[in-house]
Design a protein around this motif. Structure first.
Motif, PDB file in Angstrom:
ATOM      1  N   ASP A 191       0.818  -1.216   0.000  1.00  0.00           N
ATOM      2  CA  ASP A 191       0.000   0.000   0.000  1.00  0.00           C
ATOM      3  C   ASP A 191       0.852   1.266   0.000  1.00  0.00           C
ATOM      4  N   PRO A 192       1.660   1.464  -1.054  1.00  0.00           N
ATOM      5  CA  PRO A 192       2.544   2.631  -1.062  1.00  0.00           C
ATOM      6  C   PRO A 192       1.761   3.938  -1.153  1.00  0.00           C
ATOM      7  N   LEU A 193       2.407   4.977  -0.680  1.00  0.00           N
ATOM      8  CA  LEU A 193       1.856   6.318  -0.870  1.00  0.00           C
ATOM      9  C   LEU A 193       1.768   6.563  -2.370  1.00  0.00           C
ATOM     10  N   THR A 194       0.753   7.280  -2.802  1.00  0.00           N
ATOM     11  CA  THR A 194       0.607   7.607  -4.214  1.00  0.00           C
ATOM     12  C   THR A 194       0.250   9.079  -4.362  1.00  0.00           C
ATOM     13  N   VAL A 195       0.431   9.571  -5.577  1.00  0.00           N
ATOM     14  CA  VAL A 195      -0.008  10.910  -5.935  1.00  0.00           C
ATOM     15  C   VAL A 195      -0.789  10.803  -7.241  1.00  0.00           C
ATOM     16  N   ALA A 196      -1.505  11.853  -7.571  1.00  0.00           N
ATOM     17  CA  ALA A 196      -2.267  11.924  -8.812  1.00  0.00           C
ATOM     18  C   ALA A 196      -1.540  12.851  -9.784  1.00  0.00           C
ATOM     19  N   PRO A 197      -1.760  12.683 -11.080  1.00  0.00           N
ATOM     20  CA  PRO A 197      -1.087  13.544 -12.057  1.00  0.00           C
ATOM     21  C   PRO A 197      -1.369  15.031 -11.843  1.00  0.00           C
ATOM     22  N   THR A 219       4.889  20.134  -5.300  1.00  0.00           N
ATOM     23  CA  THR A 219       5.236  20.409  -3.902  1.00  0.00           C
ATOM     24  C   THR A 219       4.623  19.376  -2.966  1.00  0.00           C
ATOM     25  N   GLN A 220       3.445  18.858  -3.296  1.00  0.00           N
ATOM     26  CA  GLN A 220       2.820  17.813  -2.481  1.00  0.00           C
ATOM     27  C   GLN A 220       3.627  16.521  -2.566  1.00  0.00           C
ATOM     28  N   ALA A 221       4.080  16.165  -3.771  1.00  0.00           N
ATOM     29  CA  ALA A 221       4.912  14.963  -3.933  1.00  0.00           C
ATOM     30  C   ALA A 221       6.205  15.111  -3.136  1.00  0.00           C
ATOM     31  N   VAL A 222       6.829  16.270  -3.208  1.00  0.00           N
ATOM     32  CA  VAL A 222       8.067  16.521  -2.466  1.00  0.00           C
ATOM     33  C   VAL A 222       7.815  16.406  -0.963  1.00  0.00           C
ATOM     34  N   ALA A 223       6.726  16.970  -0.497  1.00  0.00           N
ATOM     35  CA  ALA A 223       6.408  16.910   0.934  1.00  0.00           C
ATOM     36  C   ALA A 223       6.194  15.470   1.388  1.00  0.00           C
ATOM     37  N   MET A 259       5.199   7.066 -12.663  1.00  0.00           N
ATOM     38  CA  MET A 259       6.016   7.073 -11.447  1.00  0.00           C
ATOM     39  C   MET A 259       6.690   8.435 -11.385  1.00  0.00           C
ATOM     40  N   VAL A 260       6.821   8.978 -10.186  1.00  0.00           N
ATOM     41  CA  VAL A 260       7.570  10.216 -10.007  1.00  0.00           C
ATOM     42  C   VAL A 260       8.644   9.940  -8.959  1.00  0.00           C
ATOM     43  N   SER A 261       9.864  10.369  -9.278  1.00  0.00           N
ATOM     44  CA  SER A 261      10.989  10.134  -8.375  1.00  0.00           C
ATOM     45  C   SER A 261      11.647  11.453  -8.013  1.00  0.00           C
TER      46      SER A 261
END
Length: 144
Positions: A78-84, A89-93, A114-116
């Motif tokens: 159940d990894p953390l995810t983000v939406a496109p 800044t939310q992904a970085v946080a 995927m975002v890295s």
């Protein structure tokens, strides 16, 4: 121009394995795709994230047989995810708060990319050392 949304920096497309895939199968897929992680998906639903480090630290270092151990048993569930459409800044946080280097990008419940940290560094600070490292050919490393 600064990338504002995850879709502006993410790597589109998802490389995925079934939860019952062996670690050998996952590792071979990572090698073939020249990536360090795969999404573990049950149908179209993300159930985990498996990294090359997970295989090394959670399986090989314990002496388990990578032919018989499943991706699901070693992955981060159940990894953390983000939406496109989420702000970068939310992904970085999320990465900072949870000490993770990559996040699956999910839209309407389906993995779409995927975002890295490297993706963000390349987009936001292309002259940084991290961006240089990320963009370097891993097979063309000099010896120190």
């Amino acid at each position: 121009m600064t990338a504002e949304l995850v879709r502006d920096v993410m790597t589109p497309g998802v490389v995925a394995v079934r939860p019952d895939a062996s670690l050998v199968e996952a590792a071979r897929l990572m090698r073939a795709q020249d990536i360090g992680d795969v999404v573990v998906a049950d149908g179209q639903r993300v159930v985990g994230l498996l990294t090359d480090r997970d295989i090394t630290v959670r399986a090989v270092a314990d002496g388990v047989d990578p032919q018989t151990v499943s991706a699901q048993s070693v992955c981060t569930p159940d990894p953390l995810t983000v939406a496109p459409g989420d702000p970068v800044t939310q992904a970085v946080a999320l990465m900072r708060t949870h000490a993770v280097r990559r996040l699956p990008v999910v839209e309407d419940g389906l993995p779409v990319g995927m975002v890295s940290l490297g993706d963000i560094a390349e987009a936001r600070d292309p002259g940084s050392a991290l961006a240089d490292i990320v963009s370097a050919d891993p097979d063309d490393r000099g010896l120190l």
